[in-house]
Design an enzyme around this catalytic site. Structure first.
Site, mmCIF file in Angstrom:
data_model
loop_
_atom_site.group_PDB
_atom_site.id
_atom_site.type_symbol
_atom_site.label_atom_id
_atom_site.label_comp_id
_atom_site.label_asym_id
_atom_site.label_seq_id
_atom_site.Cartn_x
_atom_site.Cartn_y
_atom_site.Cartn_z
ATOM 1 N N HIS A 61 0.856 -1.189 0.000
ATOM 2 C CA HIS A 61 0.000 0.000 0.000
ATOM 3 C C HIS A 61 0.889 1.236 0.000
ATOM 4 O O HIS A 61 2.122 1.117 0.073
ATOM 5 C CB HIS A 61 -0.958 -0.020 1.193
ATOM 6 N N HIS A 63 1.369 3.883 2.102
ATOM 7 C CA HIS A 63 1.783 4.647 3.274
ATOM 8 C C HIS A 63 3.296 4.812 3.180
ATOM 9 O O HIS A 63 4.006 3.927 2.699
ATOM 10 C CB HIS A 63 1.399 3.919 4.570
ATOM 11 N N ASP A 65 5.803 4.590 5.051
ATOM 12 C CA ASP A 65 6.754 3.605 5.586
ATOM 13 C C ASP A 65 6.914 2.379 4.677
ATOM 14 O O ASP A 65 7.738 1.508 4.955
ATOM 15 C CB ASP A 65 6.394 3.184 7.034
ATOM 16 N N HIS A 66 6.143 2.342 3.573
ATOM 17 C CA HIS A 66 6.240 1.206 2.653
ATOM 18 C C HIS A 66 6.717 1.607 1.263
ATOM 19 O O HIS A 66 6.944 0.745 0.421
ATOM 20 C CB HIS A 66 4.888 0.494 2.559
ATOM 21 N N HIS A 138 -6.891 -2.702 5.690
ATOM 22 C CA HIS A 138 -6.137 -1.638 6.352
ATOM 23 C C HIS A 138 -6.957 -0.356 6.198
ATOM 24 O O HIS A 138 -8.040 -0.394 5.621
ATOM 25 C CB HIS A 138 -4.767 -1.537 5.666
ATOM 26 N N ASP A 206 0.212 -4.678 7.617
ATOM 27 C CA ASP A 206 -0.737 -3.571 7.693
ATOM 28 C C ASP A 206 -2.161 -4.012 7.368
ATOM 29 O O ASP A 206 -2.737 -3.661 6.343
ATOM 30 C CB ASP A 206 -0.291 -2.406 6.790
ATOM 31 N N HIS A 265 7.062 -5.608 11.286
ATOM 32 C CA HIS A 265 6.318 -4.344 11.337
ATOM 33 C C HIS A 265 5.974 -3.993 12.795
ATOM 34 O O HIS A 265 4.813 -3.770 13.159
ATOM 35 C CB HIS A 265 5.046 -4.427 10.473
HETATM 36 ZN ZN LIG Z 1 3.121 0.290 7.806
HETATM 37 ZN ZN LIG Z 2 -0.062 1.293 6.601
#
Ligand SMILES: [Zn+2]
Ligand SMILES: [Zn+2]
Length: 301
Positions: A61, A63, A65-66, A138, A206, A265
């Site tokens: 996805h 976000h 952090d990814h 998520h 997530d 994670h």
């Molecule tokens: Zn994340």
């Molecule tokens: Zn996320």
């Protein structure tokens, strides 16, 4: 053989001792990456694995952090003079998101191809990797991935002899290719036994627990799954932010009957994660904590 490395284990933000969650695999000269948060290419360097042979990047996805590590990684791959096309796979909006990030990495010596996921479950094949993307739950659209390396059936020498196929042509059929001899076509199924168990790896982060994870991780050799929270009192927070606790992840591993499970994670606030593992192992005995750079070679049985 499939080489697997969990490059990092952090959720939300990288820490001095914990890179953001990302998975890298190597198979038959082709590398695959799932997720690329800030610092992923440094984690890769620490491991000593090269970014140049990455042919496929899958995103769970969008976000930060990814995905925020992508522009730097692309520049590194460009500097390594990669020229082969790179395929990116991710939820709808992939090309728009990547193009926005690429305003700071506009010139690359290789073509970027996009596969945007729109269905609850989608299958594709990339350089021998059989990839299944499955939608999870998520707070924005998010997918988990199962990577499989299928294994053909055993070569039946007697069958090949009975058909009169010369020994020097066996190799082609063994590799799954058809053969034409004196106008007659021979297909691999004519000389191969039933397909044997291949290699299966599932990566899912997530999300709340959903049946799609259990179904798609069924009997996997390894399940790498988020465990954002370990503390019991954070169960409500996990629900609110659409994440999972260690215990919920262990229940999925148990129900999916996987061989091995690594948690990843982790919340930045999580310390001394090992203290919670006895209880996690009472749910699923093969549960392990993921560690930055944790590696395994998955082999055919
Ligand atoms: Zn994340
Ligand atoms: Zn996320």
């Amino acid at each position: 053989m499939l080489d697997v490395c969990l490059l990092g284990t952090a959720g939300m933000m990288p820490l001095p001792y914990r890179w953001l969650t990302s998975l890298m695999t190597r198979y038959n000269g082709s590398s695959l990456l799932i997720d690329c948060g800030e610092g992923t290419q440094i984690a890769m360097k620490e491991k000593g694995w090269s970014a140049k042979p990455i042919d496929t990047i899958c995103f769970t996805h969008y976000h930060a952090d990814h995905i925020s590590g992508l522009p730097g990684l692309l520049l590194t791959m460009g500097n390594a003079e990669r020229t082969e096309p790179l395929t990116m796979v991710g939820p709808k909006g992939l090309e728009r998101v990547v193009n926005a990030l690429r305003t700071i990495a506009p010139e690359l010596p290789f073509e970027v191809r996009y596969v945007e996921l729109t269905q609850p479950i989608e299958h594709l094949i990339q350089q021998g990797y059989h990839i299944t993307a499955f939608r999870v739950n998520h707070n924005i659209t998010c997918y988990g991935y199962t990577i499989e390396i299928p294994r053909a059936g055993q070569f039946q020498v007697e069958k090949a002899k009975d058909l009169g196929i010369p020994v020097n042509c066996w190799n082609k059929l063994q590799k799954g290719e058809s053969l034409v001899l004196e106008g007659k076509t021979y297909t691999p199924d004519m000389v191969l036994g039933a397909p044997r168990k291949g290699i299966k790896l599932t990566y899912c982060t997530d999300t709340r627990p959903v049946t799609a994870i259990t179904e798609n991780a069924k009997n996997a050799d390894l399940l790498i799954i988020e465990g954002m929270y370990a503390e019991k009192e954070k169960a409500a927070k996990a629900k609110q932010y659409k994440h999972m606790t260690f215990y919920e992840a262990a229940e999925i591993a148990r129900d999916a009957e996987v061989s091995d499970m690594w948690l990843t994670h982790f919340s930045p606030s999580l310390v001394r994660a090992e203290e919670y593992m006895n209880e996690v192992r009472s749910i699923f005995s093969a549960a392990k904590l993921g560690k930055d750079g944790k590696t395994i070679e998955l082999d055919f049985q």
